[in-house]
Design an enzyme around this catalytic site. Structure first.
Site, short mmCIF file in Angstrom:
data_model
loop_
_atom_site.label_atom_id
_atom_site.label_comp_id
_atom_site.label_asym_id
_atom_site.label_seq_id
_atom_site.Cartn_x
_atom_site.Cartn_y
_atom_site.Cartn_z
N GLU A 45 70.05 84.51 46.02
CA GLU A 45 71.09 83.81 45.30
C GLU A 45 72.42 83.97 46.03
O GLU A 45 72.73 85.04 46.57
CB GLU A 45 71.20 84.33 43.86
CG GLU A 45 69.99 83.95 43.02
CD GLU A 45 70.12 84.32 41.56
OE1 GLU A 45 69.62 83.56 40.72
OE2 GLU A 45 70.73 85.37 41.26
N CYS A 103 80.06 84.53 47.92
CA CYS A 103 79.38 85.82 47.87
C CYS A 103 78.00 85.64 48.49
O CYS A 103 77.13 84.98 47.92
CB CYS A 103 79.28 86.31 46.43
SG CYS A 103 78.59 87.95 46.26
N CYS A 131 66.70 94.79 47.26
CA CYS A 131 67.58 95.90 47.66
C CYS A 131 66.81 97.21 47.54
O CYS A 131 65.91 97.35 46.70
CB CYS A 131 68.82 95.92 46.77
SG CYS A 131 70.11 97.06 47.33
N CYS A 187 70.91 101.17 42.59
CA CYS A 187 72.09 101.53 41.81
C CYS A 187 71.80 101.20 40.34
O CYS A 187 71.38 100.08 40.02
CB CYS A 187 73.31 100.78 42.31
SG CYS A 187 73.77 101.19 44.01
N CYS A 207 73.23 98.02 38.49
CA CYS A 207 73.14 96.76 39.21
C CYS A 207 71.79 96.09 38.98
O CYS A 207 70.74 96.70 39.22
CB CYS A 207 73.36 97.00 40.70
SG CYS A 207 73.27 95.50 41.72
N GLY A 246 71.42 92.90 48.38
CA GLY A 246 71.12 93.73 49.53
C GLY A 246 72.28 94.58 50.01
O GLY A 246 73.43 94.43 49.59
N HIS A 253 82.58 103.65 42.49
CA HIS A 253 82.15 103.77 41.08
C HIS A 253 82.17 105.18 40.49
O HIS A 253 81.93 105.33 39.29
CB HIS A 253 80.77 103.16 40.88
CG HIS A 253 80.60 101.83 41.53
ND1 HIS A 253 81.41 100.75 41.21
CD2 HIS A 253 79.75 101.40 42.50
CE1 HIS A 253 81.05 99.71 41.95
NE2 HIS A 253 80.06 100.08 42.74
N CYS A 274 79.25 89.88 39.31
CA CYS A 274 78.97 91.05 40.15
C CYS A 274 77.83 91.88 39.55
O CYS A 274 77.87 92.26 38.38
CB CYS A 274 80.23 91.89 40.26
SG CYS A 274 80.06 93.32 41.32
#
Length: 385
Positions: free
Chosen positions: A114, A128, A135, A139, A142, A190, A246, A364
């Site tokens: 995407e 983006c 990935c 995380c 995410c 990724g 974060h 995000c």
């Protein structure tokens, strides 16, 4: 709900049907050599021919050799026999109520990513871009991180995301003024630094002044902190650096960003301080997702100020974007504003990122490929919350 969706199966713009090499991902030198190897151009003419093709491909956005009017007809026929300029298939195109656009792109059977265009970001609008299918980082906040890595994207597949966006935005030939796509951010699916060679070559192509011509100062690469590759990233690309941070301490970051167990905060910060070209004119962007009762206290804000002392930086505060199955909630707005105020008083620009494209899962941390996507009914329910 005010959501505009175009879910039609868009026809592939000449989607590849063979394994012919795609010239869109080659460097100038590689393009010239490919022409020699295919006996399309003599060695003494290859550089000139490559320059012609480069402008047609990257400045004018052509996908048909037959339209290259300053190339001899027999040469165009030979190129079409040996090479392709076809775009990957756009499987789905969505437009958010806020103008954000998202494309689901099929690079090959079972290989989907995407890509998201966000208007009014940077100089005019930012794309983006994804660097991997899936990935490896896992995380916990995410959505993309819950999809297993399939493979790295090739240079041509990374560049194709920019080409597809420009096709849709009507931005060929490359405009010098009033462009809608002015910035590139490697913040999609990724970890870019696990695919650095292809990312770096894609940046070379995107930044070339005779092609797409987006300045390296308007290209940002976001990493979760693959410390050994920070130096090579700066040296190879001269791109702007963003760090998916974060948390300000190892125990919490170990949970939120498991890569921290391999490259803890102290090591990460040392690598950032050594990033090539770091200066007040080339600040690092630190991304900080706001998670309710997890990392959003005043104490955490003060710890962040202390951690970044002496680093030319700005801090993007990112309201957490919900996705099905997540254990987290977004911090309330007053908490986010109080967090930002502490950073501002310490002299750091700390904009609160306005959530964009939430209604189409384009915000995000929400990207995933088609095989992992939830049903449209679930997406509508999420957008209503």
């Amino acid at each position: 709900m005010g959501v505009t969706l175009d879910l039609s199966r868009a026809p592939a713009a000449g989607a590849p049907t063979s394994a012919m090499p795609n010239l869109a991902g080659l460097s100038r030198a590689e393009l010239a050599q490919a022409l020699i190897d295919a006996e399309v151009a003599r060695p003494d003419k290859a550089r000139m021919r490559a320059s012609q093709l480069w402008r047609w491909i990257h400045h004018y956005g052509l996908t048909d050799f037959a339209a290259m009017t300053d190339v001899a007809k027999e040469t165009r026929a030979a190129l079409a026999e040996k090479f392709t300029l076809a775009r990957p298939e756009v499987v789905e195109r969505q437009i958010s109520r806020d103008g954000t656009r998202k494309w689901l792109i099929r690079m090959a059977p079972g290989i989907e990513v995407e890509t998201v265009y966000i208007p009014d970001v940077g100089r005019a609008g930012a794309l983006c871009v994804s660097s991997q299918v899936g990935c490896t980082l896992n995380c916990t906040f995410c959505h993309t991180g819950t999809q297993a890595l399939v493979r790295n994207l090739t240079t041509a597949e990374i560049v194709a995301q920019v080409q597809i966006a420009r096709d849709d935005l009507g931005e060929w030939p490359s405009p010098k003024e009033d462009r809608r796509l002015s910035n590139i951010v490697f913040m999609g699916m990724g970890e870019p630094l696990y695919n650095l060679d292809n990312v770096a070559q894609a940046i070379d192509i995107i930044a070339d002044n005779e092609g797409i011509a987006i300045s390296r100062r308007r290209i940002t690469v976001s990493t979760s902190g693959v410390v050994p590759e920070l130096g090579p990233l700066g040296e190879k690309t001269q791109a702007m650096l963003a760090i998916s941070l974060h948390a300000t301490n190892d125990p919490l970051r170990d949970k939120l960003v498991p890569l921290n167990k391999k490259y803890p905060i102290e090591e990460l910060m040392a690598g950032i301080r050594a990033y090539p070209g770091l200066s007040n004119a080339k600040r690092v962007t630190f991304e900080y997702v706001m998670l309710k009762d997890v990392n959003d206290s005043a104490a955490e804000a003060k710890a962040l100020v202390k951690l970044l002392k002496g680093i030319p930086a700005k801090i993007n505060l990112i309201p957490f974007n919900k996705w099905p199955g997540s254990e987290y909630e977004c911090s309330d707005w007053k908490t986010i504003e109080a967090f930002a105020a502490i950073l501002n008083r310490a002299g750091y620009a700390s904009p609160i990122r306005t959530p964009r494209g939430r209604d189409i899962l384009a915000a995000c941390g929400q990207l995933k490929s088609e095989s992992e996507k939830m049903r449209a009914s679930e997406r509508r329910k999420l957008a209503a919350e």
